[in-house]
Design a protein around this motif. Structure first.
Motif, PDB file in Angstrom:
ATOM      1  N   LEU A 248     -35.554  96.961  13.604  1.00  0.00           N
ATOM      2  CA  LEU A 248     -36.198  97.623  12.473  1.00  0.00           C
ATOM      3  C   LEU A 248     -37.070  96.656  11.674  1.00  0.00           C
ATOM      4  CD1 LEU A 248     -33.128  99.754  11.360  1.00  0.00           C
ATOM      5  CD2 LEU A 248     -35.195 100.585  12.482  1.00  0.00           C
ATOM      6  N   LEU A 249     -36.637  95.401  11.561  1.00  0.00           N
ATOM      7  CA  LEU A 249     -37.464  94.407  10.869  1.00  0.00           C
ATOM      8  C   LEU A 249     -38.723  94.084  11.671  1.00  0.00           C
ATOM      9  CD1 LEU A 249     -34.773  91.932   9.503  1.00  0.00           C
ATOM     10  CD2 LEU A 249     -36.469  93.160   8.141  1.00  0.00           C
ATOM     11  N   ILE A 250     -38.606  94.073  12.982  1.00  0.00           N
ATOM     12  CA  ILE A 250     -39.766  93.794  13.834  1.00  0.00           C
ATOM     13  C   ILE A 250     -40.831  94.860  13.644  1.00  0.00           C
ATOM     14  CG2 ILE A 250     -40.528  93.697  16.243  1.00  0.00           C
ATOM     15  CD1 ILE A 250     -37.813  92.336  16.858  1.00  0.00           C
ATOM     16  N   VAL A 251     -40.419  96.110  13.436  1.00  0.00           N
ATOM     17  CA  VAL A 251     -41.392  97.183  13.183  1.00  0.00           C
ATOM     18  C   VAL A 251     -42.161  96.914  11.901  1.00  0.00           C
ATOM     19  CG1 VAL A 251     -41.634  99.626  12.641  1.00  0.00           C
ATOM     20  CG2 VAL A 251     -40.126  98.918  14.465  1.00  0.00           C
ATOM     21  N   ALA A 252     -41.455  96.495  10.846  1.00  0.00           N
ATOM     22  CA  ALA A 252     -42.125  96.236   9.564  1.00  0.00           C
ATOM     23  C   ALA A 252     -43.032  95.021   9.643  1.00  0.00           C
ATOM     24  CB  ALA A 252     -41.081  96.054   8.460  1.00  0.00           C
ATOM     25  N   GLY A 253     -42.595  93.971  10.349  1.00  0.00           N
ATOM     26  CA  GLY A 253     -43.419  92.780  10.505  1.00  0.00           C
ATOM     27  C   GLY A 253     -43.334  91.852   9.311  1.00  0.00           C
ATOM     28  N   ASP A 254     -44.061  90.743   9.420  1.00  0.00           N
ATOM     29  CA  ASP A 254     -44.077  89.736   8.349  1.00  0.00           C
ATOM     30  C   ASP A 254     -44.991  90.132   7.199  1.00  0.00           C
ATOM     31  OD1 ASP A 254     -42.329  87.535   9.172  1.00  0.00           O
ATOM     32  OD2 ASP A 254     -43.683  87.364  10.882  1.00  0.00           O
ATOM     33  N   ASN A 255     -45.874  91.092   7.406  1.00  0.00           N
ATOM     34  CA  ASN A 255     -46.749  91.577   6.331  1.00  0.00           C
ATOM     35  C   ASN A 255     -46.567  93.083   6.165  1.00  0.00           C
ATOM     36  OD1 ASN A 255     -47.857  91.781   8.932  1.00  0.00           O
ATOM     37  ND2 ASN A 255     -49.909  92.059   8.115  1.00  0.00           N
ATOM     38  N   PRO A 256     -45.411  93.496   5.648  1.00  0.00           N
ATOM     39  CA  PRO A 256     -45.126  94.932   5.548  1.00  0.00           C
ATOM     40  C   PRO A 256     -45.988  95.661   4.534  1.00  0.00           C
ATOM     41  CG  PRO A 256     -43.427  93.663   4.452  1.00  0.00           C
ATOM     42  CD  PRO A 256     -44.318  92.675   5.144  1.00  0.00           C
ATOM     43  N   GLU A 257     -46.845  94.946   3.804  1.00  0.00           N
ATOM     44  CA  GLU A 257     -47.740  95.645   2.888  1.00  0.00           C
ATOM     45  C   GLU A 257     -48.726  96.530   3.641  1.00  0.00           C
ATOM     46  OE1 GLU A 257     -49.473  91.641   3.908  1.00  0.00           O
ATOM     47  OE2 GLU A 257     -47.540  92.387   3.210  1.00  0.00           O
ATOM     48  N   ARG A 258     -48.827  96.362   4.959  1.00  0.00           N
ATOM     49  CA  ARG A 258     -49.723  97.221   5.734  1.00  0.00           C
ATOM     50  C   ARG A 258     -49.170  98.631   5.863  1.00  0.00           C
ATOM     51  NH1 ARG A 258     -48.336  97.294  11.337  1.00  0.00           N
ATOM     52  NH2 ARG A 258     -46.271  96.420  11.635  1.00  0.00           N
ATOM     53  N   LEU A 259     -47.877  98.824   5.557  1.00  0.00           N
ATOM     54  CA  LEU A 259     -47.273 100.155   5.587  1.00  0.00           C
ATOM     55  C   LEU A 259     -47.632 100.891   4.306  1.00  0.00           C
ATOM     56  CD1 LEU A 259     -43.721  99.265   6.947  1.00  0.00           C
ATOM     57  CD2 LEU A 259     -45.704 100.044   8.229  1.00  0.00           C
ATOM     58  N   ARG A 260     -48.146 102.106   4.441  1.00  0.00           N
ATOM     59  CA  ARG A 260     -48.580 102.868   3.266  1.00  0.00           C
ATOM     60  C   ARG A 260     -47.416 103.530   2.544  1.00  0.00           C
ATOM     61  NH1 ARG A 260     -52.329 104.082   7.231  1.00  0.00           N
ATOM     62  NH2 ARG A 260     -51.245 106.019   7.706  1.00  0.00           N
ATOM     63  N   GLY A 261     -46.310 103.754   3.228  1.00  0.00           N
ATOM     64  CA  GLY A 261     -45.169 104.403   2.598  1.00  0.00           C
ATOM     65  C   GLY A 261     -44.078 104.639   3.614  1.00  0.00           C
ATOM     66  N   GLU A 262     -43.026 105.344   3.190  1.00  0.00           N
ATOM     67  CA  GLU A 262     -41.905 105.556   4.091  1.00  0.00           C
ATOM     68  C   GLU A 262     -42.267 106.483   5.238  1.00  0.00           C
ATOM     69  OE1 GLU A 262     -39.861 108.321   4.605  1.00  0.00           O
ATOM     70  OE2 GLU A 262     -40.811 109.733   3.245  1.00  0.00           O
ATOM     71  N   ALA A 263     -43.234 107.377   5.052  1.00  0.00           N
ATOM     72  CA  ALA A 263     -43.688 108.227   6.151  1.00  0.00           C
ATOM     73  C   ALA A 263     -44.373 107.390   7.229  1.00  0.00           C
ATOM     74  CB  ALA A 263     -44.634 109.303   5.634  1.00  0.00           C
ATOM     75  N   SER A 264     -45.106 106.365   6.791  1.00  0.00           N
ATOM     76  CA  SER A 264     -45.733 105.466   7.750  1.00  0.00           C
ATOM     77  C   SER A 264     -44.690 104.696   8.544  1.00  0.00           C
ATOM     78  CB  SER A 264     -46.661 104.490   7.011  1.00  0.00           C
ATOM     79  OG  SER A 264     -47.223 103.550   7.887  1.00  0.00           O
ATOM     80  N   PHE A 265     -43.634 104.251   7.877  1.00  0.00           N
ATOM     81  CA  PHE A 265     -42.560 103.547   8.579  1.00  0.00           C
ATOM     82  C   PHE A 265     -41.857 104.477   9.558  1.00  0.00           C
ATOM     83  CE2 PHE A 265     -38.089 102.210   8.824  1.00  0.00           C
ATOM     84  CZ  PHE A 265     -38.249 100.933   9.329  1.00  0.00           C
ATOM     85  N   ALA A 266     -41.620 105.732   9.146  1.00  0.00           N
ATOM     86  CA  ALA A 266     -40.990 106.695  10.044  1.00  0.00           C
ATOM     87  C   ALA A 266     -41.847 106.948  11.272  1.00  0.00           C
ATOM     88  CB  ALA A 266     -40.724 108.003   9.295  1.00  0.00           C
TER      89      ALA A 266
END
Length: 355
Positions: A248-266
């Motif tokens: 799950l951490l690998i999905v977020a990456g070292d720069n998780p600011e690229r994720l727009r929100g929890e829907a993007s993570f899902a």
């Protein structure tokens, strides 16, 4: 052929790069889509600097589209970011377009530049230089060692199947740990040539399993230490252990600011609902894309919670009474768990606080 550009005409340009192991091919286009130049550069630190200098002779370079930011383009991505250039990840060219225009490195690089210009390429690639990258590399080594261990154990058992009764029968009723210890210290005194070869072979395989066990334990220890430093609350979620937390951490990456929100993570985890309506039918299904290892981690966590968590068991009973199948209920639980994980990551990592 490079079109000369004077200092007074320094307008913004977009660069696309087709990456390879030994060289990268870049194409610069203007904001009107005019090709300004094409160049080939070695895949090295000096080549990255040369590519950037060349691109800046065509205009102001603010955005660069790169294919393979997680493989051959990883070094170029880091170099461009260090120079203050925005890097966008570009997927491979459209197959229909490739059939019409053919395939060359220059064509692929131009397609990458046009994808950035049109806004089609808007994905920010991972940094790949922080603790999450360390976790990813350690997980690769651990998974490889685990796969080799399973293979060695299966080979050991298959050799014992055809072994003589004098070798096989004393080992038949032993558990796997006991079998590994016994085989690793095998004694071939008084045995024939074939039996001696069997004893030596199972001894080699047993010692290989012991070595891989130590390697897996060491990699898991390092992974767990990094996870506890970054997101310790993730390991407190029922059903999520070090392996699942790493995925799950690998999905977020070292720069998780690229994720727009929890829907993007899902969506990255493959748990976001997708419209699947047609005609009079109105329904949704879960996305079949995303990171499949993260999806599998959520699935394992949900199965664990269904077995051990009373709250999840009550939810299963309630939704079953409403007419949902167990498969649909598991999909809902995976989506809920992805939201829970995102909240933990947002509190632990510098994620954007978006609605």
């Amino acid at each position: 052929m490079l079109t000369p550009v004077t200092d007074a005409d320094q307008a913004e340009v977009v660069v696309g790069v087709d990456t390879h192991k030994d060289c990268h091919v870049a194409v610069a286009i203007s904001m009107l889509g005019v090709v300004l130049g094409t160049g080939s550069f070695p895949a090295s630190a000096a080549g990255y600097e040369e590519l950037l200098r060349w691109a800046r002779t065509t205009g102001q370079v603010k955005r660069v589209g790169v294919e393979g930011t997680g493989s051959y383009g990883a070094g170029l991505t880091r170099a461009l970011r260090a120079a203050g250039v925005e890097v966008l990840e570009v997927n491979r060219p459209n197959r229909a377009l490739r059939r019409r225009r053919g395939k060359t490195d220059a064509v692929d690089a131009e397609a990458a530049a046009r994808a950035v210009l049109s806004g089609e390429a808007a994905v920010v690639p991972k940094n790949g230089d922080g603790p999450v990258e360390a976790i990813r590399v350690l997980k690769i080594a651990k998974d490889s060692a685990n796969k080799a261990r399973v293979q060695a154990v299966n080979q050991l058992r298959s050799v014992l199947v055809n072994a003589s009764s004098r070798v096989r029968e004393p080992l038949e009723h032993l558990s796997l740990p006991q079998l590994i210890v016994r085989c690793s210290a095998g004694n071939s005194t008084g045995l024939g040539p074939a039996e001696t070869a069997v004893v030596h072979t199972i001894g080699r395989l047993a010692r290989r399993v012991q070595y891989l066990d130590a390697e897996i334990k060491d990699a898991l220890k390092q992974m767990t230490s990094l996870i506890q430093q970054m997101a310790p609350d993730l390991l407190q979620v029922q059903g999520i252990g070090p392996d699942s937390a790493a995925a799950l951490l690998i999905v977020a990456g070292d720069n998780p600011e690229r994720l727009r929100g929890e829907a993007s993570f899902a969506a990255l985890c493959g748990t976001s609902p997708v419209e699947a309506s047609s005609g009079k039918t109105r329904r949704r299904r879960l996305s079949r894309g995303g990171n499949r290892q993260a999806n599998a981690a959520l699935f394992r966590a949900v199965l664990s919670r269904l077995r051990w968590d009373p709250t999840t068991q009550k939810y299963l009973q309630r939704r079953t009474a409403e007419g949902l199948s167990k498969r649909e209920i598991i999909r809902c639980l995976k989506r809920y768990l992805a939201r829970t994980v995102f909240k933990i990551l947002r509190a632990s990592l510098p994620l954007p606080n978006t609605t």
